[in-house]
Design a protein around this motif. Structure first.
Motif, short mmCIF file in Angstrom:
data_model
loop_
_atom_site.label_atom_id
_atom_site.label_comp_id
_atom_site.label_asym_id
_atom_site.label_seq_id
_atom_site.Cartn_x
_atom_site.Cartn_y
_atom_site.Cartn_z
N GLY A 169 -20.39 27.07 -49.64
CA GLY A 169 -19.92 28.44 -49.81
C GLY A 169 -19.25 28.70 -51.14
O GLY A 169 -19.21 27.85 -52.03
N ASN A 170 -18.74 29.89 -51.27
CA ASN A 170 -18.05 30.32 -52.49
C ASN A 170 -16.55 30.19 -52.29
O ASN A 170 -15.96 29.18 -52.63
N ARG A 171 -15.95 31.18 -51.67
CA ARG A 171 -14.54 31.05 -51.30
C ARG A 171 -14.45 30.19 -50.04
O ARG A 171 -15.29 30.26 -49.17
N HIS A 172 -13.41 29.38 -49.95
CA HIS A 172 -13.26 28.50 -48.78
C HIS A 172 -12.58 29.29 -47.67
O HIS A 172 -11.40 29.09 -47.35
N ILE A 173 -13.34 30.20 -47.05
CA ILE A 173 -12.83 31.06 -45.99
C ILE A 173 -13.78 31.02 -44.81
O ILE A 173 -14.94 30.64 -44.95
N ASP A 174 -13.28 31.42 -43.65
CA ASP A 174 -14.10 31.45 -42.44
C ASP A 174 -15.10 32.61 -42.53
O ASP A 174 -14.70 33.78 -42.48
N LEU A 175 -16.37 32.29 -42.63
CA LEU A 175 -17.38 33.33 -42.78
C LEU A 175 -17.49 34.23 -41.55
O LEU A 175 -17.90 35.39 -41.66
N ASN A 176 -17.11 33.70 -40.39
CA ASN A 176 -17.24 34.52 -39.18
C ASN A 176 -16.21 35.65 -39.12
O ASN A 176 -16.24 36.46 -38.19
N LEU A 201 -16.04 37.76 -41.65
CA LEU A 201 -16.57 38.73 -42.61
C LEU A 201 -17.69 39.57 -42.00
O LEU A 201 -18.25 39.23 -40.95
N SER A 202 -18.03 40.66 -42.68
CA SER A 202 -19.17 41.48 -42.27
C SER A 202 -20.46 40.78 -42.70
O SER A 202 -20.44 39.89 -43.57
N PRO A 203 -21.60 41.16 -42.13
CA PRO A 203 -22.87 40.55 -42.56
C PRO A 203 -23.12 40.69 -44.05
O PRO A 203 -23.63 39.76 -44.69
N GLU A 204 -22.74 41.83 -44.63
CA GLU A 204 -22.94 42.04 -46.07
C GLU A 204 -22.06 41.09 -46.88
O GLU A 204 -22.50 40.51 -47.89
N GLU A 205 -20.84 40.88 -46.43
CA GLU A 205 -19.93 39.98 -47.13
C GLU A 205 -20.38 38.53 -46.99
O GLU A 205 -20.28 37.73 -47.93
N ILE A 206 -20.89 38.17 -45.81
CA ILE A 206 -21.40 36.81 -45.61
C ILE A 206 -22.56 36.54 -46.56
O ILE A 206 -22.63 35.49 -47.21
N ALA A 207 -23.48 37.50 -46.65
CA ALA A 207 -24.63 37.34 -47.54
C ALA A 207 -24.18 37.18 -48.98
O ALA A 207 -24.73 36.36 -49.73
#
Length: 281
Positions: free
Chosen positions: A109-116, A118-124
């Motif tokens: 990943g990019n930022r070391h954050i929990d992807l779940n 985030l919104s689908p657009e932010e995850i992408a």
């Protein structure tokens, strides 16, 4: 005429419920997924040989990665390194060393954050921005991702799949980041955190090459030698999956759609000077 009704002794009911409870607790993720339609990442592979996947996560640190690369080269073993893009930008020479040694680059990943969260657009955006950096530095096509903190849900897996990625977890955890000592790290891998949960054919082993896991440097040679002695072949996850007949759990067997993400117009293999990255936590 007297009808005799045979009743099951109460203790048998207790034993039956006890067995059912044990099965549910031991396999609750798989039981729940059957009823909820929950998507799953890949925890291990179904193989007909004694192949196992060797993986390392790196999100920060200066001291651990190079010794681990030296150990792998000395032992003639290749692995998958799941890299955060800020770390890769800061250490392009180590990324290129991994590639030169025959190792595989995956995304952490990019930022070391929990992807779940985030919104689908932010995850992408997180996935494709990391991809652009990792492919530019490594020259490899990056299509495996281990999400930060292992945090996933249906949304994360669906977005990753749409972008052509396979989400990789692990079935054997070294717990090296807890710094339990080299002997404990070796035991966690070979025998498992719980009895019988150690390495098996198709396992994916989790190590860290961040500075949070100094025990790995001393434990890794012993783990490699012990597994080789048992006939195991350690390899990158991509190679393991290419030799597999399927993945576990069954919910991880998503159909590959062949739609790679397009982060920008930077071709893989570009060797332009990278920008300094932001340290990961």
């Amino acid at each position: 005429m007297k009808v005799i009704i045979m009743r099951r002794p109460p203790w048998r009911n207790l034993v039956l419920w006890g067995v059912l409870l044990f099965v549910f607790l031991a396999y609750r993720d798989n039981v729940i997924s059957v009823f909820s339609g929950k998507l799953k990442p890949i925890y291990s592979a179904n193989v007909t040989t004694k192949a196992v996947g060797l993986t390392f996560d790196i999100s920060w640190g200066e001291k651990t990665a190079l010794p681990i690369l030296d150990i792998l080269k000395q032992e003639g073993v290749h692995a998958t390194f799941f890299l955060s893009s800020p770390w890769a930008e800061k250490h392009p020479e180590l990324v290129k060393r991994m590639v030169a040694d025959g190792d595989e680059i995956g995304s952490h990943g990019n930022r070391h954050i929990d992807l779940n969260t985030l919104s689908p657009e932010e995850i992408a955006k997180e996935i494709t921005s990391a991809q652009a950096v990792l492919e530019r530095i490594s020259g490899q096509k990056v299509r495996l991702i281990r999400v930060p903190n292992g945090a996933y849900d249906n949304k994360v897996i669906s977005v990753a799949d749409r972008l052509g990625y396979r989400v990789i977890q692990w079935s054997v955890d070294s717990l090296d980041w807890k710094r339990p000592g080299p002997a404990a790290v070796v035991n966690n891998v070979l025998n498992g955190i719980r009895p019988g949960a150690g390495v098996k054919p198709g396992s994916i082993i989790l190590f860290h090459a961040s500075d949070s896991a100094p025990d790995t440097i001393k434990a890794l040679p012993e783990v490699i030698k012990a597994l080789k002695a048992k006939g195991y072949v350690l390899m990158p996850v991509g190679q393991l999956l290419s030799e597999a007949t399927g993945t576990w759990p069954p919910e991880s067997n998503l159909k590959e759609n062949g739609n790679p993400p397009k982060a920008d117009n930077t071709p893989a293999g570009n060797t332009d000077k990278t920008q300094p990255g932001v340290p990961s936590p």
